[in-house]
Design a protein around this motif. Structure first.
Motif, PDB file in Angstrom:
ATOM      1  N   HIS A  33       0.795  -1.222   0.000  1.00 12.77           N
ATOM      2  CA  HIS A  33       0.000   0.000   0.000  1.00 12.77           C
ATOM      3  C   HIS A  33       0.832   1.279   0.000  1.00 12.77           C
ATOM      4  O   HIS A  33       0.408   2.284  -0.569  1.00 12.77           O
ATOM      5  CB  HIS A  33      -0.934   0.020   1.211  1.00 12.77           C
ATOM      6  CG  HIS A  33      -2.016  -0.995   1.140  1.00 12.77           C
ATOM      7  ND1 HIS A  33      -1.863  -2.284   1.611  1.00 12.77           N
ATOM      8  CD2 HIS A  33      -3.277  -0.935   0.633  1.00 12.77           C
ATOM      9  CE1 HIS A  33      -2.979  -2.977   1.406  1.00 12.77           C
ATOM     10  NE2 HIS A  33      -3.848  -2.175   0.820  1.00 12.77           N
ATOM     11  N   THR A  34       1.992   1.245   0.623  1.00 11.27           N
ATOM     12  CA  THR A  34       2.805   2.459   0.737  1.00 11.27           C
ATOM     13  C   THR A  34       4.054   2.397  -0.135  1.00 11.27           C
ATOM     14  O   THR A  34       4.285   3.269  -0.981  1.00 11.27           O
ATOM     15  CB  THR A  34       3.219   2.688   2.204  1.00 11.27           C
ATOM     16  OG1 THR A  34       2.042   2.760   3.012  1.00 11.27           O
ATOM     17  CG2 THR A  34       3.999   3.989   2.349  1.00 11.27           C
ATOM     18  N   LYS A  35       4.842   1.365   0.045  1.00  9.00           N
ATOM     19  CA  LYS A  35       6.101   1.279  -0.694  1.00  9.00           C
ATOM     20  C   LYS A  35       5.889   1.056  -2.185  1.00  9.00           C
ATOM     21  O   LYS A  35       6.758   1.388  -2.996  1.00  9.00           O
ATOM     22  CB  LYS A  35       6.965   0.166  -0.108  1.00  9.00           C
ATOM     23  CG  LYS A  35       7.415   0.445   1.316  1.00  9.00           C
ATOM     24  CD  LYS A  35       8.273  -0.679   1.878  1.00  9.00           C
ATOM     25  CE  LYS A  35       8.691  -0.366   3.318  1.00  9.00           C
ATOM     26  NZ  LYS A  35       9.488  -1.441   3.917  1.00  9.00           N
ATOM     27  N   ILE A  36       4.751   0.497  -2.550  1.00  4.75           N
ATOM     28  CA  ILE A  36       4.470   0.234  -3.962  1.00  4.75           C
ATOM     29  C   ILE A  36       4.399   1.529  -4.768  1.00  4.75           C
ATOM     30  O   ILE A  36       4.559   1.534  -5.991  1.00  4.75           O
ATOM     31  CB  ILE A  36       3.142  -0.564  -4.102  1.00  4.75           C
ATOM     32  CG1 ILE A  36       3.074  -1.248  -5.477  1.00  4.75           C
ATOM     33  CG2 ILE A  36       1.939   0.333  -3.868  1.00  4.75           C
ATOM     34  CD1 ILE A  36       4.044  -2.367  -5.652  1.00  4.75           C
ATOM     35  N   THR A  37       4.168   2.649  -4.092  1.00  2.00           N
ATOM     36  CA  THR A  37       4.080   3.939  -4.788  1.00  2.00           C
ATOM     37  C   THR A  37       5.444   4.455  -5.221  1.00  2.00           C
ATOM     38  O   THR A  37       5.529   5.372  -6.040  1.00  2.00           O
ATOM     39  CB  THR A  37       3.431   4.991  -3.884  1.00  2.00           C
ATOM     40  OG1 THR A  37       4.280   5.225  -2.738  1.00  2.00           O
ATOM     41  CG2 THR A  37       2.057   4.548  -3.405  1.00  2.00           C
ATOM     42  N   GLU A  65       7.636   5.693  -2.975  1.00  2.00           N
ATOM     43  CA  GLU A  65       8.044   6.776  -2.081  1.00  2.00           C
ATOM     44  C   GLU A  65       9.178   6.380  -1.137  1.00  2.00           C
ATOM     45  O   GLU A  65       9.829   7.237  -0.552  1.00  2.00           O
ATOM     46  CB  GLU A  65       6.859   7.272  -1.271  1.00  2.00           C
ATOM     47  CG  GLU A  65       6.366   6.305  -0.213  1.00  2.00           C
ATOM     48  CD  GLU A  65       5.305   6.922   0.693  1.00  2.00           C
ATOM     49  OE1 GLU A  65       5.463   6.791   1.908  1.00  2.00           O
ATOM     50  OE2 GLU A  65       4.344   7.521   0.186  1.00  2.00           O
ATOM     51  N   ARG A 115      12.765   7.082  -3.088  1.00  2.00           N
ATOM     52  CA  ARG A 115      12.309   8.047  -4.091  1.00  2.00           C
ATOM     53  C   ARG A 115      13.441   8.688  -4.877  1.00  2.00           C
ATOM     54  O   ARG A 115      13.205   9.268  -5.937  1.00  2.00           O
ATOM     55  CB  ARG A 115      11.468   9.125  -3.407  1.00  2.00           C
ATOM     56  CG  ARG A 115      12.215   9.948  -2.378  1.00  2.00           C
ATOM     57  CD  ARG A 115      11.287  10.810  -1.532  1.00  2.00           C
ATOM     58  NE  ARG A 115      10.494  10.001  -0.615  1.00  2.00           N
ATOM     59  CZ  ARG A 115       9.805  10.531   0.399  1.00  2.00           C
ATOM     60  NH1 ARG A 115       9.802  11.839   0.597  1.00  2.00           N
ATOM     61  NH2 ARG A 115       9.123   9.747   1.205  1.00  2.00           N
ATOM     62  N   ASP A 121      13.369   0.575  -5.219  1.00  2.00           N
ATOM     63  CA  ASP A 121      12.249   0.081  -4.410  1.00  2.00           C
ATOM     64  C   ASP A 121      12.010  -1.420  -4.539  1.00  2.00           C
ATOM     65  O   ASP A 121      11.511  -2.051  -3.604  1.00  2.00           O
ATOM     66  CB  ASP A 121      10.970   0.829  -4.789  1.00  2.00           C
ATOM     67  CG  ASP A 121      11.117   2.331  -4.638  1.00  2.00           C
ATOM     68  OD1 ASP A 121      10.770   2.866  -3.577  1.00  2.00           O
ATOM     69  OD2 ASP A 121      11.603   2.962  -5.589  1.00  2.00           O
ATOM     70  N   ASP A 145       2.254   1.155 -14.491  1.00  2.00           N
ATOM     71  CA  ASP A 145       1.264   1.110 -13.419  1.00  2.00           C
ATOM     72  C   ASP A 145       0.670  -0.291 -13.279  1.00  2.00           C
ATOM     73  O   ASP A 145       0.404  -0.764 -12.161  1.00  2.00           O
ATOM     74  CB  ASP A 145       0.151   2.123 -13.674  1.00  2.00           C
ATOM     75  CG  ASP A 145       0.607   3.558 -13.471  1.00  2.00           C
ATOM     76  OD1 ASP A 145       1.668   3.753 -12.830  1.00  2.00           O
ATOM     77  OD2 ASP A 145      -0.079   4.476 -13.957  1.00  2.00           O
ATOM     78  N   LYS A 150       2.943  -2.497 -11.241  1.00  2.00           N
ATOM     79  CA  LYS A 150       2.869  -2.192  -9.813  1.00  2.00           C
ATOM     80  C   LYS A 150       1.591  -2.762  -9.197  1.00  2.00           C
ATOM     81  O   LYS A 150       1.613  -3.281  -8.079  1.00  2.00           O
ATOM     82  CB  LYS A 150       2.938  -0.680  -9.595  1.00  2.00           C
ATOM     83  CG  LYS A 150       4.250  -0.048 -10.039  1.00  2.00           C
ATOM     84  CD  LYS A 150       4.222   1.468  -9.886  1.00  2.00           C
ATOM     85  CE  LYS A 150       5.503   2.101 -10.415  1.00  2.00           C
ATOM     86  NZ  LYS A 150       5.478   3.573 -10.314  1.00  2.00           N
ATOM     87  N   ARG A 151       0.490  -2.678  -9.943  1.00  2.00           N
ATOM     88  CA  ARG A 151      -0.766  -3.225  -9.421  1.00  2.00           C
ATOM     89  C   ARG A 151      -0.680  -4.737  -9.252  1.00  2.00           C
ATOM     90  O   ARG A 151      -1.186  -5.298  -8.274  1.00  2.00           O
ATOM     91  CB  ARG A 151      -1.929  -2.859 -10.352  1.00  2.00           C
ATOM     92  CG  ARG A 151      -2.381  -1.414 -10.248  1.00  2.00           C
ATOM     93  CD  ARG A 151      -3.733  -1.221 -10.912  1.00  2.00           C
ATOM     94  NE  ARG A 151      -3.661  -1.446 -12.347  1.00  2.00           N
ATOM     95  CZ  ARG A 151      -3.390  -0.507 -13.246  1.00  2.00           C
ATOM     96  NH1 ARG A 151      -3.157   0.740 -12.845  1.00  2.00           N
ATOM     97  NH2 ARG A 151      -3.364  -0.787 -14.533  1.00  2.00           N
ATOM     98  N   ALA A 200       1.436  -5.412  -6.166  1.00  2.00           N
ATOM     99  CA  ALA A 200       0.691  -5.073  -4.947  1.00  2.00           C
ATOM    100  C   ALA A 200      -0.382  -6.107  -4.654  1.00  2.00           C
ATOM    101  O   ALA A 200      -0.566  -6.520  -3.499  1.00  2.00           O
ATOM    102  CB  ALA A 200       0.067  -3.685  -5.090  1.00  2.00           C
TER     103      ALA A 200
END
Length: 384
Positions: free
Chosen positions: A280-284, A286, A289, A294, A355, A358-359, A362
């Motif tokens: 939920h968080t690292k997948i972005t 951030e 960065r 990542d 994207d 990443k989905r 996740a």
């Protein structure tokens, strides 16, 4: 004719008015039911304590949990096994919808847990009595062996973290920018595998792993402060204060492990929270960065969580073989999804992923975490 017209007019009025009456009545009932069944909890995070610190909710039912930072400091809150670590600025509010099982979860703040900022979030079902009968000697032995296996893994990873951090620092202090960049992600992997344990030692986790904005600029140090200097500033000079502090923190982490008491449920909950944070968080993107490394972190989070699961493999194979096989299959799925992004030297640059990629990553991590969360219900709640 007049009488017929009057009757027709009355009929029209009734037909037009009736739906409005019914709609109003149905709307009133719906609102009442919604209000009556709404399950919400607000947890206020003040500086050094939660209010309330003990929360009981109905087990196996969705509940909306809202954290509100009412303090003057940044807080990093978590309900281990339900809500991954969440950074909150003063005045900020964040909500999550979760479904707790019939058990207790640890509520705590990473920055202030050493000052007693912790509590309990419990899913209860008064209609169902819990079975508190002690497990047989065979199960007890398997659980103790599982805890010891995981303990040794954490120690081994932390030993490697200390060694690799020293090499990382040596490259920086020698002015070798390229070597420092090469060592950055592999060094962090050791930490990312055992992050749930590190987060239990108060300020060590933020001191090692805080991202920009997690803490004040004056407090910001650790891997990500150095990462920004290497990739954004393109320099190794002026970093000795940060490299020295980083090495001290990882050595302190290793020393703290000598006397640690591990609770079986905490091991599994930590793994579940780590997977949740990853998906939920690292997948972005951030987390790393500046370096876009990542995928190293995500893979290490999965590996560390899988080791936690594998430590209890013998116990689960007997207790719930179907669940054991399901979780093993979910972890294999994660590895299959990550495989195309591996290279001879590690992983692809995260910025090159689409994207959809990443989905998919996740979702596979989420699936593994959801299945893994079912393990803790069967485990004892005390240290081994």
């Amino acid at each position: 004719m007049m009488l017929v017209k009057q009757r027709m007019l009355l009929l029209i009025l009734l037909l037009c008015g009736l739906p409005l009456v019914l709609l109003a009545a149905c709307g009133s009932t719906s609102d009442s039911n919604k209000t009556g069944s709404k399950n919400t909890v607000t947890i206020n995070a003040y500086d050094n304590y939660f209010d309330p610190k003990t929360i009981n909710v109905t087990a196996n039912q969705p509940v909306e949990v809202t954290f509100v930072n009412k303090g003057t400091n940044v807080h990093i809150v978590e309900i281990k096994g339900l809500i991954a670590e969440t950074t909150m600025q003063p005045g900020e509010k964040k909500s999550f919808t979760i479904t707790p099982q019939q058990r207790s979860y640890k509520l705590y703040d990473e920055l202030y847990v050493s000052k007693g900022m912790e509590g309990a979030f419990t899913g209860t079902d008064k209609a169902t009595s819990s079975n508190n009968a002690p497990s047989d000697n065979v199960q007890n032995t398997k659980i103790k062996n599982a805890v010891e296996t995981y303990r040794q893994y954490v120690i081994q990873q932390t030993d490697s973290l200390v060694t690799s951090t020293q090499q990382f620092n040596d490259a920086i202090n020698a002015g070798d920018l390229n070597k420092a960049k090469v060592l950055y992600a592999p060094t962090r992997e050791y930490y990312e595998r055992i992050e749930p344990i590190a987060s239990s030692f108060g300020n060590l986790d933020p001191g090692i792993d805080a991202r920009e904005g997690d803490v004040s600029d004056e407090q910001w140090a650790g891997f990500h402060r150095i990462e920004k200097a290497l990739w954004v500033d393109g320099k190794t000079t002026g970093l000795k204060t940060y490299t020295d502090q980083l090495l001290k923190n990882v050595k302190d982490l290793r020393q703290n492990l000598d006397g640690i008491k591990l609770v079986p449920t905490d091991i599994i909950d930590g793994a579940v929270s780590l997977l949740s944070e990853a998906s939920h968080t690292k997948i972005t993107g951030e987390e790393d960065r500046y370096s876009h490394t990542d995928l190293y972190d995500l893979a290490a989070n999965v590996e560390g969580s899988q080791v936690a699961f594998n430590s209890f493999k013998d116990y689960l194979s007997e207790k719930n073989p179907g669940l054991q096989q399901d979780i093993a299959g979910k972890f294999q799925k994660v590895q299959d999804v990550l495989k195309p992004f591996r290279t001879d030297k590690g992983f692809m640059d995260y910025a090159t992923l689409k994207d959809g990629d990443k989905r998919a990553i996740a979702q596979s991590i989420d699936d593994a975490g959801e299945s893994l969360s079912k393990v803790a219900v069967t485990l004892p709640k005390t240290a081994n």
